[in-house]
Design an enzyme around this catalytic site. Structure first.
Site, PDB file in Angstrom:
ATOM      1  N   GLU A   1     -65.006 -33.978  41.500  1.00 16.57           N
ATOM      2  CA  GLU A   1     -65.126 -32.543  41.267  1.00 16.57           C
ATOM      3  C   GLU A   1     -66.020 -31.826  42.272  1.00 16.57           C
ATOM      4  OE1 GLU A   1     -64.316 -32.695  36.439  1.00 16.57           O
ATOM      5  OE2 GLU A   1     -66.268 -31.985  37.169  1.00 16.57           O
TER       6      GLU A   1
ATOM      7  N   GLU B   1     -59.857 -37.468  34.208  1.00 15.13           N
ATOM      8  CA  GLU B   1     -60.661 -37.011  33.066  1.00 15.13           C
ATOM      9  C   GLU B   1     -59.824 -36.051  32.228  1.00 15.13           C
ATOM     10  OE1 GLU B   1     -64.526 -35.329  33.793  1.00 15.13           O
ATOM     11  OE2 GLU B   1     -64.992 -36.795  35.348  1.00 15.13           O
TER      12      GLU B   1
END
Length: 451
Positions: free
Chosen positions: A182, A361
């Site tokens: 991320e 995720e």
């Protein structure tokens, strides 16, 4: 080929889903990150990270907590690996703490740190679980931040060196290496919005950090391949679809720019060899310096791309807001599973050079209570079921999707929220460090057993 869903899959439809509905060889797993679970932040030579510093700055973490102990995974790793294996997953995604390998972000590696991840890797393999490693999940050595962090181009080169050290030790025993987790969070959320470490609020620095992170990724890819030629190499992006609040031109334009900052700022250089011009135009003089050769480095071919999906954004000229009456998690995020299938099909359509995808995720925080030795988290069960149904819809629409990792294995330190939010399939009693399988863990266990 099926038609994409246009509404949330019903609980009844989603609950009938089985593992057998997914392609042969599809990987199912659970995921964690080092700072959120390990603790032992000053043991065996580990250096301070930006999150150790951030936690000690007044008002940064909502409950005033830190990661000094977290889930004590550094000491309880064998128990935790037994727990992972008992769930019946194929794989476990974990991150390596850079300060545990190089306390200041450069120089010789610590044997004790490498030994820990060596034991973790071998322990997983001994239990029949594939290790998937993320090299950077936000715990930058503080010494590198003191020198400018990801805004300083030298950090990208230090990262590549560190990636080579880890891959050199763990080698091909690790099936999959992700360089970054991320980068939007490590740049925009951390340098512009100020919610994450180092907690700055400067657009110029944020965009420079985004470029530095992507450069670090590109430099690390060949280093990993050199040391672990049999492993897959990729990157993990958190992607958030941005929906206009209305068809008004101003709302559409606002959503387009929000998409640029959240998604295309990272997708385009990785997959198209260019930055989105509208984002750079909006940034003006704050746009980062892109040197000759940078985009070629960033665009290094990857074996996979990880996608982290939690919700969508609904954006208008006056800002973003969750639609009135929409179901939300304890984070205040809209529960919008169809956004996952729409996102994946969009990636397939917009990026012809897209590598195979992994959902690295996906999960939800709810207010969980331990009562009589059990945690009944029906909302999380429904969240998992409906998102897996959306995932299958994308697979059936032709998306090359190889796996799914539920976030998270267990409750942990939830960054700026401290220990107030629980994402785990496993409940953690922080006072005793006892682990208790929630109903969601038992559902996932049953789902995985349907081979």
């Amino acid at each position: 080929m099926t038609t994409l869903m246009t509404s949330t899959p019903t609980a009844e439809t989603a609950s009938r889903l089985t593992r057998r509905d997914f392609p042969q060889g599809f990987t199912f797993g659970v995921a964690t990150s080092s700072f959120q679970i390990e603790g032992a932040t000053s043991e065996d030579g580990r250096g301070p990270s930006i999150w150790d510093t951030f936690c000690r700055e007044s008002g940064r973490v909502r409950d005033g907590s830190n990661g000094d102990v977290a889930c004590d995974h550094y000491h309880r790793w064998e128990e935790d690996l037994d727990l992972i294996a008992a769930l019946g997953v194929d794989a476990y995604r974990f991150s390596v703490a850079w300060p545990r390998i190089q306390p200041t972000g450069s120089g010789p590696a610590l044997t004790a740190g490498l030994d820990f991840y060596d034991r973790l890797t071998d322990g997983l393999l001994a239990r029949g679980v594939e290790p998937h490693v993320t090299l950077y999940h936000w715990d930058l050595p503080q010494a590198l931040q003191d020198a400018g962090g990801w805004v300083n181009r030298d950090t990208a080169h230090r990262f590549a060196e560190y990636a080579g050290i880890v891959a050199g030790r763990l080698g091909d025993r690790v099936r999959s290496y992700a360089t970054l987790n991320e980068p939007w969070c490590s740049s925009i959320l951390s340098y512009l919005i100020g919610e994450h470490a180092p907690g700055l609020r400067d657009r110029r620095l944020a965009l420079a950090a985004a470029h530095g992170l992507l450069l670090g990724h590109g430099l690390a890819v060949p280093e990993i391949r050199r040391h672990a030629p049999g492993s897959q190499v990729g990157i993990v992006l958190n992607l958030t679809p941005q929906t206009p609040r209305s068809e008004d031109a101003a709302d559409v334009q606002a959503a387009r720019l929000a998409d640029g900052m959240a998604n295309r700022l990272f997708l385009d250089p990785l997959l198209r060899g260019e930055y989105p011009q509208d984002v750079f135009d909006a940034a003006g003089e704050d746009a980062p310096e892109v040197r000759p050769g940078d985009l070629e480095t960033i665009g290094a071919a990857c074996d996979f791309m990880g996608v982290n999906y939690y919700s969508r954004g609904v954006v208008g000229a006056q800002g973003a807001a969750v639609p009135e009456g929409a179901p939300v998690t304890d984070m205040g995020w809209e529960v919008y599973p169809q956004g996952l299938s729409e996102l994946l099909v969009r990636l397939k359509t917009d990026y012809p050079n897209l590598p195979p995808l992994m959902i690295t995720e996906n999960g939800s925080a709810y207010v969980d209570r331990l009562e009589n030795g059990a945690v009944h988290d029906a909302e999380r069960v429904a969240y998992l079921q409906t998102h897996l149904a959306a995932l299958l819809d994308a697979v059936q629409a032709g998306v090359d999707l190889r796996g799914y990792f539920a976030w998270s294995l267990m409750d942990n330190f939830e960054w700026a929220w401290g220990y107030e939010k629980r994402f785990g399939l496993v409940y953690v009693d922080y006072a005793t460090q006892a682990r208790v399988l929630k109903d969601s863990a038992r559902w996932y266990q049953g789902f995985l057993g349907q081979r």
